[in-house]
Design a protein around this motif. Structure first.
Motif, PDB file in Angstrom:
ATOM      1  N   LEU A 197      -8.075  68.370 -28.964  1.00 56.23           N
ATOM      2  CA  LEU A 197      -6.718  67.923 -28.980  1.00 56.23           C
ATOM      3  C   LEU A 197      -5.802  68.758 -28.207  1.00 56.23           C
ATOM      4  O   LEU A 197      -5.547  69.870 -28.706  1.00 56.23           O
ATOM      5  CB  LEU A 197      -6.165  67.384 -30.471  1.00 56.23           C
ATOM      6  N   GLU A 198      -5.138  68.433 -27.305  1.00 57.07           N
ATOM      7  CA  GLU A 198      -4.614  69.123 -26.391  1.00 57.07           C
ATOM      8  C   GLU A 198      -3.088  69.312 -27.157  1.00 57.07           C
ATOM      9  O   GLU A 198      -2.549  68.365 -27.519  1.00 57.07           O
ATOM     10  CB  GLU A 198      -3.870  68.723 -25.033  1.00 57.07           C
ATOM     11  N   VAL A 199      -2.386  70.851 -27.438  1.00 58.23           N
ATOM     12  CA  VAL A 199      -1.199  70.971 -27.890  1.00 58.23           C
ATOM     13  C   VAL A 199      -0.540  71.641 -27.407  1.00 58.23           C
ATOM     14  O   VAL A 199      -1.074  72.625 -26.405  1.00 58.23           O
ATOM     15  CB  VAL A 199      -1.708  71.450 -29.380  1.00 58.23           C
ATOM     16  N   THR A 200       0.660  71.545 -27.593  1.00 63.66           N
ATOM     17  CA  THR A 200       1.762  72.514 -27.114  1.00 63.66           C
ATOM     18  C   THR A 200       1.953  73.716 -27.594  1.00 63.66           C
ATOM     19  O   THR A 200       1.255  74.029 -28.640  1.00 63.66           O
ATOM     20  CB  THR A 200       3.159  71.730 -26.982  1.00 63.66           C
ATOM     21  N   ALA A 201       2.744  74.591 -27.342  1.00 69.10           N
ATOM     22  CA  ALA A 201       2.892  76.163 -27.619  1.00 69.10           C
ATOM     23  C   ALA A 201       3.306  76.063 -29.147  1.00 69.10           C
ATOM     24  O   ALA A 201       3.145  76.980 -29.966  1.00 69.10           O
ATOM     25  CB  ALA A 201       3.846  76.803 -26.736  1.00 69.10           C
ATOM     26  N   ASN A 202       3.762  74.854 -29.422  1.00 79.29           N
ATOM     27  CA  ASN A 202       4.459  74.683 -30.837  1.00 79.29           C
ATOM     28  C   ASN A 202       3.648  74.073 -31.590  1.00 79.29           C
ATOM     29  O   ASN A 202       4.203  73.270 -32.701  1.00 79.29           O
ATOM     30  CB  ASN A 202       5.998  74.343 -30.711  1.00 79.29           C
ATOM     31  N   ASN A 203       2.323  73.690 -31.134  1.00 81.49           N
ATOM     32  CA  ASN A 203       1.367  73.021 -31.779  1.00 81.49           C
ATOM     33  C   ASN A 203       1.715  71.230 -31.705  1.00 81.49           C
ATOM     34  O   ASN A 203       1.350  70.952 -32.689  1.00 81.49           O
ATOM     35  CB  ASN A 203       1.270  73.459 -33.194  1.00 81.49           C
ATOM     36  N   GLN A 204       2.524  70.925 -31.098  1.00 81.10           N
ATOM     37  CA  GLN A 204       2.602  69.423 -30.866  1.00 81.10           C
ATOM     38  C   GLN A 204       1.538  68.819 -30.095  1.00 81.10           C
ATOM     39  O   GLN A 204       1.025  69.053 -28.967  1.00 81.10           O
ATOM     40  CB  GLN A 204       4.099  69.075 -30.170  1.00 81.10           C
ATOM     41  N   ALA A 205       0.866  68.092 -30.635  1.00 78.45           N
ATOM     42  CA  ALA A 205      -0.219  66.900 -30.150  1.00 78.45           C
ATOM     43  C   ALA A 205       0.194  66.640 -28.701  1.00 78.45           C
ATOM     44  O   ALA A 205       1.278  65.661 -28.872  1.00 78.45           O
ATOM     45  CB  ALA A 205      -0.990  66.222 -31.230  1.00 78.45           C
ATOM     46  N   VAL A 206      -0.615  66.413 -27.748  1.00 77.43           N
ATOM     47  CA  VAL A 206      -0.322  65.682 -26.341  1.00 77.43           C
ATOM     48  C   VAL A 206      -1.337  64.731 -25.913  1.00 77.43           C
ATOM     49  O   VAL A 206      -0.932  63.559 -26.032  1.00 77.43           O
ATOM     50  CB  VAL A 206      -0.334  66.939 -25.482  1.00 77.43           C
ATOM     51  N   SER A 207      -2.513  65.186 -26.167  1.00 75.88           N
ATOM     52  CA  SER A 207      -3.645  64.159 -25.811  1.00 75.88           C
ATOM     53  C   SER A 207      -5.053  64.693 -26.379  1.00 75.88           C
ATOM     54  O   SER A 207      -5.146  65.990 -26.572  1.00 75.88           O
ATOM     55  CB  SER A 207      -3.660  63.799 -24.228  1.00 75.88           C
ATOM     56  N   ALA A 208      -6.027  63.960 -26.260  1.00 75.60           N
ATOM     57  CA  ALA A 208      -7.421  64.332 -26.658  1.00 75.60           C
ATOM     58  C   ALA A 208      -8.356  64.281 -25.402  1.00 75.60           C
ATOM     59  O   ALA A 208      -8.423  63.664 -24.586  1.00 75.60           O
ATOM     60  CB  ALA A 208      -7.884  63.443 -27.892  1.00 75.60           C
ATOM     61  N   LEU A 209      -9.376  65.307 -25.772  1.00 74.35           N
ATOM     62  CA  LEU A 209     -10.677  65.227 -24.671  1.00 74.35           C
ATOM     63  C   LEU A 209     -11.823  65.194 -25.695  1.00 74.35           C
ATOM     64  O   LEU A 209     -11.882  65.886 -26.757  1.00 74.35           O
ATOM     65  CB  LEU A 209     -10.647  66.505 -23.974  1.00 74.35           C
ATOM     66  N   PRO A 210     -13.008  64.598 -25.294  1.00 72.86           N
ATOM     67  CA  PRO A 210     -14.167  64.419 -25.859  1.00 72.86           C
ATOM     68  C   PRO A 210     -14.642  65.848 -25.864  1.00 72.86           C
ATOM     69  O   PRO A 210     -14.731  66.518 -24.987  1.00 72.86           O
ATOM     70  CB  PRO A 210     -14.925  63.409 -25.249  1.00 72.86           C
ATOM     71  N   ALA A 211     -15.728  65.906 -26.773  1.00 73.66           N
ATOM     72  CA  ALA A 211     -16.267  67.365 -27.094  1.00 73.66           C
ATOM     73  C   ALA A 211     -17.095  67.600 -25.735  1.00 73.66           C
ATOM     74  O   ALA A 211     -17.117  68.853 -25.148  1.00 73.66           O
ATOM     75  CB  ALA A 211     -17.477  67.388 -28.069  1.00 73.66           C
ATOM     76  N   VAL A 212     -17.564  66.729 -25.046  1.00 74.08           N
ATOM     77  CA  VAL A 212     -18.470  66.838 -23.687  1.00 74.08           C
ATOM     78  C   VAL A 212     -17.635  67.518 -22.789  1.00 74.08           C
ATOM     79  O   VAL A 212     -18.149  68.182 -21.716  1.00 74.08           O
ATOM     80  CB  VAL A 212     -19.170  65.586 -23.157  1.00 74.08           C
ATOM     81  N   ALA A 213     -16.338  67.324 -22.982  1.00 75.00           N
ATOM     82  CA  ALA A 213     -15.661  68.011 -21.615  1.00 75.00           C
ATOM     83  C   ALA A 213     -15.402  69.365 -21.747  1.00 75.00           C
ATOM     84  O   ALA A 213     -14.975  70.140 -20.990  1.00 75.00           O
ATOM     85  CB  ALA A 213     -14.096  67.376 -21.679  1.00 75.00           C
ATOM     86  N   PHE A 214     -15.852  70.007 -22.926  1.00 75.83           N
ATOM     87  CA  PHE A 214     -15.613  71.421 -23.148  1.00 75.83           C
ATOM     88  C   PHE A 214     -17.064  72.218 -23.195  1.00 75.83           C
ATOM     89  O   PHE A 214     -17.907  71.787 -23.874  1.00 75.83           O
ATOM     90  CB  PHE A 214     -15.158  71.705 -24.577  1.00 75.83           C
ATOM     91  N   PRO A 215     -17.232  73.104 -21.950  1.00 74.51           N
ATOM     92  CA  PRO A 215     -18.323  73.818 -21.696  1.00 74.51           C
ATOM     93  C   PRO A 215     -18.883  74.565 -23.118  1.00 74.51           C
ATOM     94  O   PRO A 215     -18.074  75.655 -23.588  1.00 74.51           O
ATOM     95  CB  PRO A 215     -18.044  74.780 -20.705  1.00 74.51           C
ATOM     96  N   GLU A 216     -19.935  74.475 -23.651  1.00 75.75           N
ATOM     97  CA  GLU A 216     -20.518  75.333 -24.741  1.00 75.75           C
ATOM     98  C   GLU A 216     -20.787  76.574 -24.356  1.00 75.75           C
ATOM     99  O   GLU A 216     -20.598  77.418 -25.325  1.00 75.75           O
ATOM    100  CB  GLU A 216     -21.992  74.428 -24.883  1.00 75.75           C
ATOM    101  N   CYS A 217     -21.014  76.959 -23.209  1.00 79.12           N
ATOM    102  CA  CYS A 217     -21.404  78.381 -22.940  1.00 79.12           C
ATOM    103  C   CYS A 217     -19.829  79.056 -22.619  1.00 79.12           C
ATOM    104  O   CYS A 217     -19.920  80.040 -22.022  1.00 79.12           O
ATOM    105  CB  CYS A 217     -22.285  78.452 -22.020  1.00 79.12           C
ATOM    106  N   LEU A 218     -18.928  78.266 -22.637  1.00 80.59           N
ATOM    107  CA  LEU A 218     -17.345  78.818 -22.329  1.00 80.59           C
ATOM    108  C   LEU A 218     -17.126  78.873 -20.935  1.00 80.59           C
ATOM    109  O   LEU A 218     -16.100  79.228 -20.631  1.00 80.59           O
ATOM    110  CB  LEU A 218     -17.309  80.266 -23.157  1.00 80.59           C
ATOM    111  N   LEU A 219     -17.828  78.399 -20.012  1.00 84.14           N
ATOM    112  CA  LEU A 219     -17.792  78.422 -18.731  1.00 84.14           C
ATOM    113  C   LEU A 219     -18.420  77.022 -18.084  1.00 84.14           C
ATOM    114  O   LEU A 219     -19.698  76.836 -18.317  1.00 84.14           O
ATOM    115  CB  LEU A 219     -18.509  79.605 -18.276  1.00 84.14           C
ATOM    116  N   ARG A 220     -17.646  76.266 -17.106  1.00 85.74           N
ATOM    117  CA  ARG A 220     -18.436  75.096 -16.663  1.00 85.74           C
ATOM    118  C   ARG A 220     -19.647  75.244 -15.828  1.00 85.74           C
ATOM    119  O   ARG A 220     -19.485  76.356 -15.043  1.00 85.74           O
ATOM    120  CB  ARG A 220     -17.297  74.487 -15.904  1.00 85.74           C
TER     121      ARG A 220
END
Length: 302
Positions: A197-220
Motif C-alpha cells: 500500500l503506497e503511503v505518504t510520509a505521514n502514513n496516509q494511504a494513496v494506492s495499492a500494488l499487488p505482491a508480484v510488483a515487488f521484487p523478492e530479491c529486493l532488486l528487479r
C-alpha cells in the motif's frame, strides 16, 4: 522490551538483530556477537553540546556472547553508572534466552521506481514505524550495490580481457539508468510477501500494488537487454546466501535462492542459523556438509 530484526539496506547486507529496552539496546549482525549501547542525554554528558545535533545518542558500553558473557568497555565518567548497570541486567537476561532470527517487522519500505513502468525497481530503505519515514527520505534517491571490496563477483575471462569494471558497479549503473534522469522513490507499507500500500510520509494511504510488483530479491530482475539480465542474475547469485535471511520470501523464492547459493556453501553455512525457513532440507544439509569438508581441508593444509 522490543525484540526484532530489520534489514540493512542500500546496500543490502542482511538483518540487524535488536533487543532494546527504554535506555539500552543490544545489536548483532550475526545473532551471536552482541554490542550493547546506552542512550545518553548529550546535554548532560557534554554541556556545550551543539544544539543542532540530536540530543540523545547511543554510547557503546560493552559486548556480549553466550560463551564469554558480558565484557564492558570503559565508560565516560560523566555517564550515570547506576542507570547503566540497572539497564544492563534486564537486557542480558533476554539475550541469554533469545532465539535468532528475531521477527523482522520493518514493514515500511522505500522503493526506487522504474522510470518507464513506475514499478518498484530496487529497495532503498525500510523502517518499523511511520514516524521514521520522514527522516529517511532521499533528495536524490539512488540504489547502491555492495562494493567489490566487500563482495567479490568474478568477471568472466572475456570481461577481464576487455578490462571491464567489477560487476558490482555495472549493476549499480544499470539500476541508475533504469531509474532515469529524475529518479523517484515512494514508500509502501507491506508485511512479508504481501501486497503493498503506497503511503505518504505521514502514513496516509494513496494506492495499492499487488505482491508480484515487488521484487523478492529486493532488486528487479526483468531486464530487456540480455547482457543486463546476466549482470543482474550473477550479482543476485553471489548475494544469495545473505538474501536467504529474509523472512518475507515465498517458498518458491526461497527454493530458487537455495539453488543459486550452491557456489557459496561456506557463506551459506555461516548464515544458516539466521534462515527463518528451509525449502529443501536435504539439499541444504548437503551444502553444509560440503562447507564443513572444505573448512577441514583448509585447516589440514595449514
Amino acid at each position: 522490551m522490543e525484540i526484532y530484526a530489520k534489514r540493512l539496506n542500500n546496500p543490502f547486507r542482511g538483518l540487524l538483530q535488536v533487543v532494546a529496552s527504554e535506555q539500552l539496546r543490544a545489536l548483532s549482525f550475526d545473532g551471536r556477537q552482541w554490542e550493547l549501547q546506552f542512550q545518553c542525554d548529550m546535554r548532560k554528558l557534554k554541556p556545550n553540546y551543539p544544539g543542532f545535533t540530536p540530543r540523545y545518542q547511543y554510547a557503546r558500553i560493552g559486548r556480549w556472547d553466550a560463551d564469554n558473557g558480558f565484557k564492558p568497555y570503559p565508560l565516560d565518567p560523566a555517564m550515570d553508572r547506576a542507570a547503566v548497570v540497572s539497564a544492563i541486567g534486564e537486557v542480558l537476561e533476554v539475550l541469554a534466552s533469545v532465539q535468532v532470527p528475531l521477527p523482522q517487522d520493518d514493514a515500511y519500505e522505500l522503493w526506487l521506481l522504474d522510470e518507464q513502468k513506475h514499478l518498484p525497481l530496487a529497495l532503498l530503505a525500510s523502517c518499523r514505524q511511520p514516524t521514521e519515514m520522514e527522516g529517511m527520505q532521499m533528495r536524490h534517491p539512488a540504489w547502491k550495490s555492495i562494493s567489490a571490496a566487500q563482495l567479490e563477483v568474478e568477471n568472466t575471462p572475456e570481461e577481464i580481457r576487455r578490462g571491464m569494471p567489477p560487476l558490482n558497479y555495472r549493476i549499480e549503473a544499470l539500476v541508475k539508468k533504469r531509474a532515469g534522469q529524475n529518479p523517484v522513490a515512494k514508500w509502501f507499507r507491506r508485511s512479508g510477501h504481501a501486497d503493498g500500500l503506497e503511503v505518504t510520509a505521514n502514513n496516509q494511504a494513496v494506492s495499492a500494488l499487488p505482491a508480484v510488483a515487488f521484487p523478492e530479491c529486493l532488486l528487479r530482475e526483468d531486464w530487456n537487454d540480455a547482457a543486463a539480465q546476466d549482470v543482474c542474475a550473477r550479482y543476485l547469485q553471489r548475494l544469495a546466501p545473505q538474501l536467504l535471511v529474509l523472512q518475507g520470501l515465498s517458498h518458491a523464492g526461497r527454493d530458487r535462492l537455495e539453488q543459486m547459493a550452491y557456489r557459496h556453501v561456506t557463506e551459506l553455512d555461516q548464515y544458516f542459523h539466521l534462515y527463518p525457513a528451509v525449502a529443501d532440507p536435504q539439499r541444504m544439509t548437503a551444502f553444509r556438509v560440503e562447507a564443513r569438508l572444505r573448512a577441514a581441508c583448509t585447516i589440514g593444509k595449514a
